[in-house]
Motif scaffolding. Structure first.
Motif, PDB file in Angstrom:
ATOM      1  N   LEU A   1      41.358  40.843  42.658  1.00  0.00           N
ATOM      2  CA  LEU A   1      42.749  41.300  42.596  1.00  0.00           C
ATOM      3  C   LEU A   1      42.966  42.251  41.425  1.00  0.00           C
ATOM      4  CD1 LEU A   1      44.561  37.930  43.414  1.00  0.00           C
ATOM      5  CD2 LEU A   1      44.371  39.928  44.903  1.00  0.00           C
ATOM      6  N   PHE A   2      42.411  41.896  40.264  1.00  0.00           N
ATOM      7  CA  PHE A   2      42.537  42.785  39.104  1.00  0.00           C
ATOM      8  C   PHE A   2      41.814  44.111  39.352  1.00  0.00           C
ATOM      9  CE2 PHE A   2      43.553  38.955  36.461  1.00  0.00           C
ATOM     10  CZ  PHE A   2      44.739  39.445  35.933  1.00  0.00           C
ATOM     11  N   HIS A   3      40.622  44.057  39.913  1.00  0.00           N
ATOM     12  CA  HIS A   3      39.859  45.274  40.189  1.00  0.00           C
ATOM     13  C   HIS A   3      40.631  46.189  41.132  1.00  0.00           C
ATOM     14  CE1 HIS A   3      36.342  47.819  41.016  1.00  0.00           C
ATOM     15  NE2 HIS A   3      36.666  47.713  42.290  1.00  0.00           N
ATOM     16  N   TRP A   4      41.175  45.603  42.187  1.00  0.00           N
ATOM     17  CA  TRP A   4      41.943  46.395  43.149  1.00  0.00           C
ATOM     18  C   TRP A   4      43.222  46.945  42.504  1.00  0.00           C
ATOM     19  CZ3 TRP A   4      46.841  45.907  45.273  1.00  0.00           C
ATOM     20  CH2 TRP A   4      47.108  46.703  46.390  1.00  0.00           C
ATOM     21  N   GLY A   5      43.904  46.116  41.719  1.00  0.00           N
ATOM     22  CA  GLY A   5      45.155  46.545  41.105  1.00  0.00           C
ATOM     23  C   GLY A   5      44.975  47.642  40.083  1.00  0.00           C
ATOM     24  N   GLU A   6      43.805  47.683  39.441  1.00  0.00           N
ATOM     25  CA  GLU A   6      43.558  48.693  38.419  1.00  0.00           C
ATOM     26  C   GLU A   6      42.954  49.975  38.994  1.00  0.00           C
ATOM     27  OE1 GLU A   6      40.994  46.584  35.832  1.00  0.00           O
ATOM     28  OE2 GLU A   6      42.570  45.252  35.047  1.00  0.00           O
ATOM     29  N   GLY A   7      42.512  49.931  40.255  1.00  0.00           N
ATOM     30  CA  GLY A   7      41.849  51.091  40.855  1.00  0.00           C
ATOM     31  C   GLY A   7      42.803  51.969  41.633  1.00  0.00           C
ATOM     32  N   ASP A   8      42.202  52.841  42.468  1.00  0.00           N
ATOM     33  CA  ASP A   8      43.026  53.780  43.234  1.00  0.00           C
ATOM     34  C   ASP A   8      43.405  53.225  44.600  1.00  0.00           C
ATOM     35  OD1 ASP A   8      40.643  53.848  44.610  1.00  0.00           O
ATOM     36  OD2 ASP A   8      40.201  55.957  44.174  1.00  0.00           O
ATOM     37  N   GLN A   9      42.962  51.998  44.896  1.00  0.00           N
ATOM     38  CA  GLN A   9      43.335  51.295  46.129  1.00  0.00           C
ATOM     39  C   GLN A   9      42.950  52.075  47.388  1.00  0.00           C
ATOM     40  OE1 GLN A   9      47.552  50.594  45.241  1.00  0.00           O
ATOM     41  NE2 GLN A   9      46.760  50.511  43.177  1.00  0.00           N
ATOM     42  N   THR A  10      41.800  52.734  47.361  1.00  0.00           N
ATOM     43  CA  THR A  10      41.330  53.417  48.566  1.00  0.00           C
ATOM     44  C   THR A  10      40.846  52.416  49.605  1.00  0.00           C
ATOM     45  OG1 THR A  10      39.156  53.689  47.536  1.00  0.00           O
ATOM     46  CG2 THR A  10      40.705  55.521  47.335  1.00  0.00           C
ATOM     47  N   GLN A  11      40.478  51.207  49.167  1.00  0.00           N
ATOM     48  CA  GLN A  11      40.090  50.144  50.075  1.00  0.00           C
ATOM     49  C   GLN A  11      41.271  49.215  50.320  1.00  0.00           C
ATOM     50  OE1 GLN A  11      36.372  48.734  47.974  1.00  0.00           O
ATOM     51  NE2 GLN A  11      35.741  48.392  50.093  1.00  0.00           N
ATOM     52  N   GLU A  12      41.271  48.586  51.499  1.00  0.00           N
ATOM     53  CA  GLU A  12      42.255  47.546  51.765  1.00  0.00           C
ATOM     54  C   GLU A  12      41.991  46.378  50.826  1.00  0.00           C
ATOM     55  OE1 GLU A  12      44.757  47.592  53.695  1.00  0.00           O
ATOM     56  OE2 GLU A  12      44.413  49.164  55.183  1.00  0.00           O
ATOM     57  N   LEU A  13      43.059  45.713  50.405  1.00  0.00           N
ATOM     58  CA  LEU A  13      42.922  44.590  49.477  1.00  0.00           C
ATOM     59  C   LEU A  13      42.020  43.502  50.048  1.00  0.00           C
ATOM     60  CD1 LEU A  13      43.596  43.002  46.946  1.00  0.00           C
ATOM     61  CD2 LEU A  13      45.770  42.344  48.000  1.00  0.00           C
ATOM     62  N   PHE A  14      42.202  43.168  51.333  1.00  0.00           N
ATOM     63  CA  PHE A  14      41.402  42.082  51.894  1.00  0.00           C
ATOM     64  C   PHE A  14      39.921  42.452  51.952  1.00  0.00           C
ATOM     65  CE2 PHE A  14      42.506  44.517  55.717  1.00  0.00           C
ATOM     66  CZ  PHE A  14      41.316  44.541  56.424  1.00  0.00           C
TER      67      PHE A  14
END
Length: 223
Positions: A183-196
């Motif tokens: 969750l932290f990795h996704w929240g800090e990135g550019d969110q090009t991938q879906e969270l799931f």
């Protein structure tokens, strides 16, 4: 002949909540969305519960009825009951860590598909707030401890191991730790991938080792 299995149900197959429960969900969401708007505008520390109540058009007592603390407005969601249902419904032959990973990914994917815009935006804002606000990080640890307990209980039902078994505590603790980092990795990135998808990758990193470590005296999955 082996007994016939009851068809496995997913979390999406669960009965639709009644009118009263749907109203509660809408009220919780209204309070949370009002709080997020205010946190964006004036910051977390400067936003009072009274101001959140005014923005959400409810009383302060209503806010506290749904969220015992201001931190809980950020950290509390509707995922825990869905996660429990998804985990219990996984096929009996799935190893514990695999069943838990599949249940988590199923619930996240379901949440994202129901409201593609709002859920990722709220997840990103939540993780940014937790990263930046010490009180939220402390409260998050309490929430994760509670989640770990009920997941350990569900895994105990599946495996026949006692709820206080070290293997189950390590299994849920390791996977929840991986989930938090995802969750932290996704929240800090550019969110090009879906969270799931990010969550799935993170949980797979620890899954294989856990499955070999968690053995059961006689698996008791859902049949």
């Amino acid at each position: 002949m082996a007994p016939a299995r009851t068809p496995v149900k997913s979390a999406s197959d669960e009965p639709r909540p009644g009118l009263r429960e749907r109203k509660k969900i809408r009220t919780r969401q209204a309070i949370r969305q009002a709080a997020y708007r205010l946190f964006d505008e004036q910051g977390y520390e400067a936003t009072s519960v009274d101001r959140i109540a005014e923005e959400a058009e409810v009383s302060p007592s209503t806010v506290f009825r749904y969220f015992p603390t201001k931190e809980d407005i950020v950290l509390t969601d509707e995922y825990d009951p869905l996660l429990h249902a998804a985990l219990v419904a996984r096929p009996a032959e799935e190893p514990p860590a695999t069943a838990l990973r599949n249940a988590v990914v199923e619930v996240f994917e379901q949440a994202m598909s129901q409201d593609p815009g709002r859920e990722p935006a709220e997840a990103h804002q939540r993780m940014r707030l937790v990263r930046d606000v010490p009180a939220l990080r402390a409260r998050m640890a309490e929430h994760m401890s509670a989640t770990s307990r009920f997941l350990t209980s569900a895994l105990a039902e599946r495996t026949g191991l006692p709820e206080d078994a070290l293997e189950l505590r390590v299994c849920t603790g390791a996977l929840l730790g991986a989930l938090t980092e995802a969750l932290f990795h996704w929240g800090e990135g550019d969110q090009t991938q879906e969270l799931f998808e990010v969550v799935d990758v993170a949980l797979r990193l620890v899954e294989n080792g856990l499955n070999s470590a968690v053995t059961a005296p006689g698996p008791r999955g859902r049949r």
